[in-house]
Each structure stands twice: as C-alpha cells, then as structure tokens.
Design an enzyme around this catalytic site. Sequence first.
Site, PDB file in Angstrom:
ATOM      1  N   TRP A 184       0.581  -0.930   0.218  1.00  0.00           N
ATOM      2  CA  TRP A 184      -0.004   0.025   0.078  1.00  0.00           C
ATOM      3  C   TRP A 184       0.760   1.136  -0.316  1.00  0.00           C
ATOM      4  O   TRP A 184       1.305   1.239   0.387  1.00  0.00           O
ATOM      5  CB  TRP A 184      -1.118   0.253   1.298  1.00  0.00           C
ATOM      6  CG  TRP A 184      -1.609   1.231   0.863  1.00  0.00           C
ATOM      7  CD1 TRP A 184      -2.945   2.715   0.491  1.00  0.00           C
ATOM      8  CD2 TRP A 184      -1.312   2.345   1.994  1.00  0.00           C
ATOM      9  NE1 TRP A 184      -3.198   3.188   0.832  1.00  0.00           N
ATOM     10  CE2 TRP A 184      -2.632   3.038   1.833  1.00  0.00           C
ATOM     11  CE3 TRP A 184      -0.452   2.960   3.463  1.00  0.00           C
ATOM     12  CZ2 TRP A 184      -1.862   4.634   2.260  1.00  0.00           C
ATOM     13  CZ3 TRP A 184      -0.400   3.805   4.223  1.00  0.00           C
ATOM     14  CH2 TRP A 184      -1.290   5.225   3.191  1.00  0.00           C
ATOM     15  N   GLU A 225      -3.044  -3.189  -2.141  1.00  0.00           N
ATOM     16  CA  GLU A 225      -4.642  -3.060  -1.014  1.00  0.00           C
ATOM     17  C   GLU A 225      -4.796  -1.149  -1.436  1.00  0.00           C
ATOM     18  O   GLU A 225      -4.122  -0.707  -2.255  1.00  0.00           O
ATOM     19  CB  GLU A 225      -3.626  -2.365   0.212  1.00  0.00           C
ATOM     20  CG  GLU A 225      -4.990  -1.573   0.769  1.00  0.00           C
ATOM     21  CD  GLU A 225      -4.230  -1.339   2.845  1.00  0.00           C
ATOM     22  OE1 GLU A 225      -3.069  -1.669   2.869  1.00  0.00           O
ATOM     23  OE2 GLU A 225      -5.346  -0.783   3.332  1.00  0.00           O
ATOM     24  N   LYS A 227      -7.019   2.356  -2.686  1.00  0.00           N
ATOM     25  CA  LYS A 227      -7.412   3.480  -1.044  1.00  0.00           C
ATOM     26  C   LYS A 227      -8.063   4.600  -2.249  1.00  0.00           C
ATOM     27  O   LYS A 227      -7.794   5.129  -3.467  1.00  0.00           O
ATOM     28  CB  LYS A 227      -6.608   4.114  -0.764  1.00  0.00           C
ATOM     29  CG  LYS A 227      -7.168   5.149   0.462  1.00  0.00           C
ATOM     30  CD  LYS A 227      -5.802   5.048   2.098  1.00  0.00           C
ATOM     31  CE  LYS A 227      -6.417   5.934   2.458  1.00  0.00           C
ATOM     32  NZ  LYS A 227      -5.394   5.795   3.611  1.00  0.00           N
ATOM     33  N   ASP A 259      -9.025  -2.609   2.213  1.00  0.00           N
ATOM     34  CA  ASP A 259      -9.496  -2.608   3.435  1.00  0.00           C
ATOM     35  C   ASP A 259     -11.374  -1.077   3.626  1.00  0.00           C
ATOM     36  O   ASP A 259     -11.687  -0.856   2.853  1.00  0.00           O
ATOM     37  CB  ASP A 259      -8.352  -0.854   3.790  1.00  0.00           C
ATOM     38  CG  ASP A 259      -8.722  -0.701   5.152  1.00  0.00           C
ATOM     39  OD1 ASP A 259      -9.630   0.091   5.821  1.00  0.00           O
ATOM     40  OD2 ASP A 259      -7.491  -0.927   5.843  1.00  0.00           O
ATOM     41  N   HIS A 262     -12.307   2.402   2.815  1.00  0.00           N
ATOM     42  CA  HIS A 262     -10.708   2.835   1.669  1.00  0.00           C
ATOM     43  C   HIS A 262     -11.739   3.195   0.996  1.00  0.00           C
ATOM     44  O   HIS A 262     -11.965   3.152  -0.576  1.00  0.00           O
ATOM     45  CB  HIS A 262      -9.888   2.376   1.130  1.00  0.00           C
ATOM     46  CG  HIS A 262      -8.673   1.929   2.435  1.00  0.00           C
ATOM     47  ND1 HIS A 262      -7.316   1.748   1.468  1.00  0.00           N
ATOM     48  CD2 HIS A 262      -8.682   2.909   3.458  1.00  0.00           C
ATOM     49  CE1 HIS A 262      -6.423   1.837   3.410  1.00  0.00           C
ATOM     50  NE2 HIS A 262      -7.316   2.529   3.660  1.00  0.00           N
ATOM     51  N   HIS A 286      -8.566  -5.812   5.294  1.00  0.00           N
ATOM     52  CA  HIS A 286      -7.592  -5.266   6.106  1.00  0.00           C
ATOM     53  C   HIS A 286      -9.310  -4.417   6.913  1.00  0.00           C
ATOM     54  O   HIS A 286     -10.034  -3.868   6.527  1.00  0.00           O
ATOM     55  CB  HIS A 286      -7.161  -3.655   5.993  1.00  0.00           C
ATOM     56  CG  HIS A 286      -5.635  -4.026   5.722  1.00  0.00           C
ATOM     57  ND1 HIS A 286      -5.087  -2.537   5.578  1.00  0.00           N
ATOM     58  CD2 HIS A 286      -5.142  -4.873   6.212  1.00  0.00           C
ATOM     59  CE1 HIS A 286      -3.664  -3.863   5.311  1.00  0.00           C
ATOM     60  NE2 HIS A 286      -4.113  -4.697   5.726  1.00  0.00           N
ATOM     61  N   ASP A 294     -11.860   8.617   6.463  1.00  0.00           N
ATOM     62  CA  ASP A 294     -10.852   6.286   6.835  1.00  0.00           C
ATOM     63  C   ASP A 294     -10.067   6.589   8.245  1.00  0.00           C
ATOM     64  O   ASP A 294      -8.612   6.629   8.238  1.00  0.00           O
ATOM     65  CB  ASP A 294      -9.820   6.221   5.531  1.00  0.00           C
ATOM     66  CG  ASP A 294      -8.625   5.294   6.226  1.00  0.00           C
ATOM     67  OD1 ASP A 294      -8.882   4.323   7.098  1.00  0.00           O
ATOM     68  OD2 ASP A 294      -7.825   5.392   5.701  1.00  0.00           O
ATOM     69  N   ASP A 296     -10.174   4.542  10.585  1.00  0.00           N
ATOM     70  CA  ASP A 296      -9.435   3.852  11.521  1.00  0.00           C
ATOM     71  C   ASP A 296      -9.791   3.716  12.807  1.00  0.00           C
ATOM     72  O   ASP A 296      -8.685   3.285  14.224  1.00  0.00           O
ATOM     73  CB  ASP A 296      -8.347   4.033  11.399  1.00  0.00           C
ATOM     74  CG  ASP A 296      -7.400   3.070   9.441  1.00  0.00           C
ATOM     75  OD1 ASP A 296      -7.379   1.983   9.640  1.00  0.00           O
ATOM     76  OD2 ASP A 296      -7.076   4.476   8.881  1.00  0.00           O
ATOM     77  N   ASP A 326      -6.836  -3.708  11.078  1.00  0.00           N
ATOM     78  CA  ASP A 326      -5.880  -2.448  10.443  1.00  0.00           C
ATOM     79  C   ASP A 326      -6.543  -0.862  11.564  1.00  0.00           C
ATOM     80  O   ASP A 326      -7.777  -0.694  10.382  1.00  0.00           O
ATOM     81  CB  ASP A 326      -5.706  -2.200   9.092  1.00  0.00           C
ATOM     82  CG  ASP A 326      -4.803  -0.531   8.737  1.00  0.00           C
ATOM     83  OD1 ASP A 326      -4.329  -0.216   9.651  1.00  0.00           O
ATOM     84  OD2 ASP A 326      -5.001  -0.735   7.564  1.00  0.00           O
TER      85      ASP A 326
HETATM   86  C1  RNT Z   1      -3.830   3.316   5.085  1.00  0.00           C
HETATM   87  C2  RNT Z   1      -3.995   2.167   4.566  1.00  0.00           C
HETATM   88  C3  RNT Z   1      -2.506   0.567   5.187  1.00  0.00           C
HETATM   89  C4  RNT Z   1      -2.829   1.391   6.801  1.00  0.00           C
HETATM   90  C5  RNT Z   1      -1.330   0.593   7.252  1.00  0.00           C
HETATM   91  C6  RNT Z   1      -0.375   0.975   8.781  1.00  0.00           C
HETATM   92  O1  RNT Z   1      -4.697   3.554   4.656  1.00  0.00           O
HETATM   93  O2  RNT Z   1      -4.893   1.619   5.530  1.00  0.00           O
HETATM   94  O3  RNT Z   1      -3.043  -0.428   5.755  1.00  0.00           O
HETATM   95  O4  RNT Z   1      -2.773   1.224   7.772  1.00  0.00           O
HETATM   96  O5  RNT Z   1      -1.176  -0.227   6.570  1.00  0.00           O
HETATM   97 ZN    ZN Z   2      -5.398  -0.942   5.849  1.00  0.00          ZN
END
Ligand code: RNT
Ligand code: ZN
Length: 419
Positions: A184, A225, A227, A259, A262, A286, A294, A296, A326
């Site tokens: 990513w 990955e 985004k 993820d 994303h 993720h 995003d 998290d 994640d």
């Molecule tokens: C970032 C991605 C990625 C990170 C990690 C730390 O938006 O989700 O996967 O969160 O690699």
């Molecule tokens: Zn991620």
Amino acid sequence: MTQKERYESAKERYGLFGVDTERAIARLKEIPVSLHCWQGDDVTGFDHEGPLTGGIQTTGNYPGKAKTPKELMEDMDRALKLMPGKKKLNLHASYAIFEEGERVDRNKLLPKHFAKWVSFAKERQMGIDFNPTFFSHDKIKDGQTLSSPDEETRKFWIEHGKACIRISEYFARETGIPCVMNIWTGDGYKDIPADRMGPRMRYKDAIEQILSEPFDKNLVKPCVESKVFGIGVESYTAGSAEFTLSFAATHEGCLPLMDNGHYHPTEMVSDKIPALLCFYPEIALHITRPVRWDSDHVVLFDDETREMAKEIVRCNGLERVYMALDYFDAGINRVAAWTVGFRSWQKALLSALCMPHEKLRRLQDENRMTELMIMQEELKICPFGDIWEEYCRQCGVAFDGEWFLEVKKYEEEVLLKRK
Ligand code: RNT
Ligand code: ZN
C-alpha cells in the site's frame, strides 16, 4: 444459572434453527486473524523520528504508548492473552529491530532485522504477515514513492519492496505458515492532477519489478491495497480500487486487498467480498471502522462488521480470505483497543458461524422473502452472548466484563509509569 447452564440453553435455542454451536466454536478456533503491531505505538515504528505520513493519521495522546520493541512486545502480549482464537502477527517494515549502533535504510533491510519478531511469533505459535512501509520516510519525494516521476525515488522504493519479499519468505519458512505481504502506498495528489495515467503506469511497472524478485508463491502472498483518498491526498490516489483490482486480476499470484475504510461511505465491502470471490482464488482484507472518513477507529461488533463476517462464512471463504485488523486509536488505552477490536471480529465470525446459511439461502431461492426477513430478524436476538462466553471459556480467556480489570491494572503498574 451457571455459565454452563446458560450455554446449554442457548445451544438448544440455536439448535431449533438447525445451528450446531459446538461446530461453530470448533471451526472458529482454527481460523487465523492477523493482529497488527501498529495499534501499540500509533504507527510510529522504530526506524525513523519524523511524523506519520502517507495520508494516514492517528489522533489522541493517551499515555503509555510503547516506544521500544520490548515495550511493544510486552503490550501486545498482554492483549494476546485476552483474545480468544488463533492469531497471526502483522508487521510493518518500519518495525525492524536493529542492534546497537547498526542501522540500514529500508532498501537494505534483511531478515535478521526481524529475527526478534520471528522468535516472538514462534514462541506464540503465530504466523507472520508483512507490509513494506512506503510512508513516514525522507525518501518520499513530493508525496510519491513507487509512482514518483523521479527515477531514483522509484528505484529506492522498488528495492524496499524486493527486500520485503525476501523477508516475507523468511517469515514463512521460519514459521511454516504463508506470509501475506501487502503493498500500500499513499501516493497521490492533494489537488487536481494533470496526469492520472502516468503515475499509475509507473506504479504498475514498479509493483511488477518488486514481484519479479523470485519467491515461492506458496509461501508469500503478495497483495495490493487500494484507497480512494488520504489526508492531503484528497483529489487522486494512484492505487485506486480499479487500479489494484485490475493489477491483481492480471498478475498471477497477486491478491487484491480491500480495507473497508478505503471506499466511499455508502459502498460496502461486505458486498464486494462475494463479488471478488467469484473471480479470485484468494483475497485479503483489512478490517477497520471508518467513521465519516478512513479514521481507523477500533473495530466493533457493529452491523457492517457482522455483515462482512457473514459473507466470508456464507461464501465458504474462511480458507480463501486472509483477514487482518487495521486500526489505530491513540486516544484510548492501546492494549484495550487491540483487545476490543480483535474480540469484536471474533464475535462477528462466531455469530456468522451460528447462522443457518443453507436454510436462509433456500428461502431466498424459493422467493420466500417474508419468511427470510422474519428469520433473519429472529436470529439477531438469539442468545449469542452465551455462545460467546462458552467460546471464551474453551479458549481459556477472560469473559466480557472481566478482562478490562487486567488491562487497568497493567496500565497502573506499567503503562502510566512510562516516560
Ligand atoms: C492506510 C492503509 C494501510 C495502513 C497500514 C499501516 O490507509 O489502510 O493499510 O493502515 O499499512
Ligand atoms: Zn489498510
């Protein structure tokens, strides 16, 4: 009623739907879920002093953050003991552990820089997943890494990616468990670009070069990955959904990684899982909780989390979907954050395993949609808590309502004493 009696009665209730809770519990114990090291230190790592970059951000300043490998491992260990089920360790390249006085840049990383993590994982019977770190580093030029127009910059990051392939293979050989290696980057632009294809062509070529590093496809599972945007990268990302999906589709052995933070807020990864499983032998996830963006946040036992778990189970995907957590919340106790998120995903999987999927599918196929709605609603209030407790008991971990006391004690005795 004792815990045992409550479980027996719940088991009977589920039995009426044709669900075998014993089987569900036994199945869940075999399914590995990857636990990310980066919740423990707000995605800082050990190889740089600078800020977190790449369009991701942690917020909060809760005391007790781990600052050394030893602290991070200790904290993670506390959390691991409170989690039922099978775990895998998820590392980022920025968590390399150097000897006194030694330090190499990311393009020169070697397996030995992760030897301590391998011992940690092996002692706990965990496999290891890995991530090259394309953020928080001074060789990021104008916000770009693998898609940079600058050849030197691209070369450095390609070398980093290749080094990570070698390290991933080392992890797999050492642990005997395949290593999922996720690519990513936060490459993109804050404002409207003039060239959207150029960076993607460079990104494509760069990933191809990384994957040209020889590796055993049974041991290393590379992923890409996607985004949609990042902080400071609002207008354009090189690694968009279409880009990564198409890359994975056209490069044998490369998996798409979704993820769930994303995508646009009304897009649901739960719906994308069965779509991808029609085409890809294996996919990766993720699992996070986006709140308006995003962000998290810590994963909870919420509707979309449950829906994602349901799709994996319904599609017979437990063996085909690599699941990794994640998220990173710096605003609450980090050991608790790890624990809540992991336990929530375990709950989601267990509750998905406690559903009569065949029966529900039949109702749909026979167009008995009224009954389908009713049954799905009734299942929601089945006594799942009693099944969950039994799972925790069988796994030898604390019940809900008990484990936080241990975290609190650890916070008082250890975390709050850190400088
Ligand atoms: C970032 C991605 C990625 C990170 C990690 C730390 O938006 O989700 O996967 O969160 O690699
Ligand atoms: Zn991620």
